[in-house]
Write a protein that holds these residues in place. Structure first.
Motif, PDB file in Angstrom:
ATOM      1  N   MET A 220       0.842  -1.202   0.000  1.00 15.70           N
ATOM      2  CA  MET A 220       0.000   0.000   0.000  1.00 15.70           C
ATOM      3  C   MET A 220       0.874   1.248   0.000  1.00 15.70           C
ATOM      4  N   THR A 221       0.489   2.222  -0.819  1.00 15.77           N
ATOM      5  CA  THR A 221       1.171   3.510  -0.864  1.00 15.77           C
ATOM      6  C   THR A 221       0.449   4.496   0.047  1.00 15.77           C
ATOM      7  N   LEU A 222       1.198   5.299   0.750  1.00 20.76           N
ATOM      8  CA  LEU A 222       0.605   6.366   1.556  1.00 20.76           C
ATOM      9  C   LEU A 222       1.403   7.639   1.327  1.00 20.76           C
ATOM     10  N   LEU A 223       0.714   8.676   0.851  1.00 20.83           N
ATOM     11  CA  LEU A 223       1.321   9.978   0.654  1.00 20.83           C
ATOM     12  C   LEU A 223       0.620  10.953   1.589  1.00 20.83           C
ATOM     13  N   ALA A 224       1.400  11.733   2.314  1.00 15.03           N
ATOM     14  CA  ALA A 224       0.787  12.579   3.329  1.00 15.03           C
ATOM     15  C   ALA A 224       1.528  13.901   3.507  1.00 15.03           C
ATOM     16  N   LEU A 225       0.761  14.897   3.896  1.00 10.36           N
ATOM     17  CA  LEU A 225       1.312  16.146   4.432  1.00 10.36           C
ATOM     18  C   LEU A 225       1.118  16.113   5.938  1.00 10.36           C
ATOM     19  N   ARG A 226       2.126  16.566   6.656  1.00  7.63           N
ATOM     20  CA  ARG A 226       2.032  16.632   8.112  1.00  7.63           C
ATOM     21  C   ARG A 226       2.338  18.047   8.577  1.00  7.63           C
ATOM     22  N   ASP A 227       1.302  18.691   9.116  1.00  4.10           N
ATOM     23  CA  ASP A 227       1.440  20.061   9.644  1.00  4.10           C
ATOM     24  C   ASP A 227       2.112  20.972   8.619  1.00  4.10           C
ATOM     25  N   ALA A 228       1.689  20.872   7.363  1.00  2.00           N
ATOM     26  CA  ALA A 228       2.361  21.585   6.267  1.00  2.00           C
ATOM     27  C   ALA A 228       1.983  23.058   6.227  1.00  2.00           C
ATOM     28  N   ARG A 229       3.006  23.856   6.025  1.00  3.44           N
ATOM     29  CA  ARG A 229       2.830  25.289   5.814  1.00  3.44           C
ATOM     30  C   ARG A 229       3.507  25.675   4.505  1.00  3.44           C
ATOM     31  N   VAL A 230       2.817  26.513   3.728  1.00  2.00           N
ATOM     32  CA  VAL A 230       3.356  27.011   2.459  1.00  2.00           C
ATOM     33  C   VAL A 230       3.121  28.510   2.402  1.00  2.00           C
ATOM     34  N   ARG A 231       4.164  29.225   2.001  1.00  2.00           N
ATOM     35  CA  ARG A 231       4.064  30.676   1.880  1.00  2.00           C
ATOM     36  C   ARG A 231       4.298  31.093   0.440  1.00  2.00           C
ATOM     37  N   TYR A 232       3.526  32.082  -0.002  1.00  2.00           N
ATOM     38  CA  TYR A 232       3.778  32.764  -1.260  1.00  2.00           C
ATOM     39  C   TYR A 232       4.134  34.207  -0.902  1.00  2.00           C
ATOM     40  N   GLY A 233       5.432  34.476  -0.811  1.00  2.86           N
ATOM     41  CA  GLY A 233       5.858  35.789  -0.351  1.00  2.86           C
ATOM     42  C   GLY A 233       5.411  35.996   1.080  1.00  2.86           C
ATOM     43  N   PRO A 234       4.750  37.132   1.377  1.00  5.84           N
ATOM     44  CA  PRO A 234       4.343  37.397   2.763  1.00  5.84           C
ATOM     45  C   PRO A 234       3.072  36.647   3.172  1.00  5.84           C
ATOM     46  N   LEU A 235       2.397  35.987   2.219  1.00  8.22           N
ATOM     47  CA  LEU A 235       1.123  35.345   2.508  1.00  8.22           C
ATOM     48  C   LEU A 235       1.305  33.848   2.753  1.00  8.22           C
ATOM     49  N   GLU A 236       0.687  33.355   3.809  1.00  8.30           N
ATOM     50  CA  GLU A 236       0.727  31.922   4.082  1.00  8.30           C
ATOM     51  C   GLU A 236      -0.532  31.278   3.499  1.00  8.30           C
ATOM     52  N   ALA A 237      -0.336  30.303   2.585  1.00 10.69           N
ATOM     53  CA  ALA A 237      -1.457  29.660   1.899  1.00 10.69           C
ATOM     54  C   ALA A 237      -1.961  28.427   2.638  1.00 10.69           C
ATOM     55  N   LEU A 238      -1.058  27.697   3.302  1.00  8.69           N
ATOM     56  CA  LEU A 238      -1.445  26.537   4.110  1.00  8.69           C
ATOM     57  C   LEU A 238      -1.007  26.770   5.542  1.00  8.69           C
ATOM     58  N   HIS A 239      -1.934  26.541   6.471  1.00  9.94           N
ATOM     59  CA  HIS A 239      -1.668  26.846   7.885  1.00  9.94           C
ATOM     60  C   HIS A 239      -1.645  25.547   8.688  1.00  9.94           C
TER      61      HIS A 239
END
Length: 216
Positions: free
Chosen positions: A1-20
């Motif tokens: 079985m494959t498992l792909l996951a994000l854990r507590d992921a944060r992504v920023r585009y410049g000064p803006l955070e898109a994922l919290h």
């Protein structure tokens, strides 16, 4: 079985955070649906899983291993395929040339989408939006990846072709993650996992039937 996951992921585009601090787990073989309106973060989740955008915090985990620092091309070599909402085909090449890049024999793709057969000599950039989506997904079927990430797979398709598309995605021996604005009717009675995002945060995670009850 494959498992792909994000854990507590944060992504920023410049000064803006898109994922919290987003946590999403997608098992496979199986279908996971990311729901959310434009600006909710669903496309960013796909791009973070694919390595197209870097994380400013958290981790990407694939089969128990942290692949956060692995570049997108290395994830592709390991069997990850991303189909973005736009520019998912080589517009200057013909339909046949697009298919042959994925496999020598395009027959399985034409079996999946017979509508492409009369278009083989057409340049992909001249196709309608729905036809381009069929071509992009046909290339996925030929490549047989371990992980498939698709942004709005049925965009521009008729209801019948959209239903066929989800049949094909659900039948893949892969971890399949799709991003949609609304839960497609064809998925309401299917087994699958749904994760809803709003303003870069997960507001619901559960089975498709529960998501349908949530939205009435």
């Amino acid at each position: 079985m494959t498992l792909l996951a994000l854990r507590d992921a944060r992504v920023r585009y410049g000064p803006l955070e898109a994922l919290h601090g987003v946590t999403v787990a997608a098992p496979g073989p199986g279908l996971t649906v990311l729901l959310g309106r434009n600006g909710s973060g669903r496309t960013t989740v796909l791009h973070a899983l694919a390595g197209v955008v870097p994380l400013s915090g958290g981790a990407v985990v694939w089969d128990g291993a942290d692949v956060t620092g692995l570049p997108a091309y290395e994830r592709a070599r390991r069997g990850l395929c991303l189909v973005p909402e736009r520019r998912a085909v080589f517009g200057s090449l013909t339909v046949r040339e697009n298919l042959v890049l994925a496999a020598r024999d395009p027959a399985p793709a034409l079996d999946a989408y017979p509508q492409l057969a009369p278009l083989l000599q057409r340049r992909a950039g001249t196709l309608s939006g729905g036809e381009q989506r069929m071509l992009a997904l046909s290339r996925v079927l030929l490549a047989r990846p371990r992980v498939v990430l698709v942004d709005e797979p049925a965009q521009g398709m008729s209801p019948a072709v959209a239903a066929r598309t989800y049949d094909l995605l659900a039948a893949l021996d892969a971890c399949v993650v799709v991003a949609e604005q609304r839960l497609p009717p064809v998925l309401r009675d299917r087994p699958g996992f749904v994760c809803e995002l709003r303003h870069g945060r997960v507001v619901f995670a559960g089975e498709a039937g529960e998501a349908e009850d949530r939205h009435g």
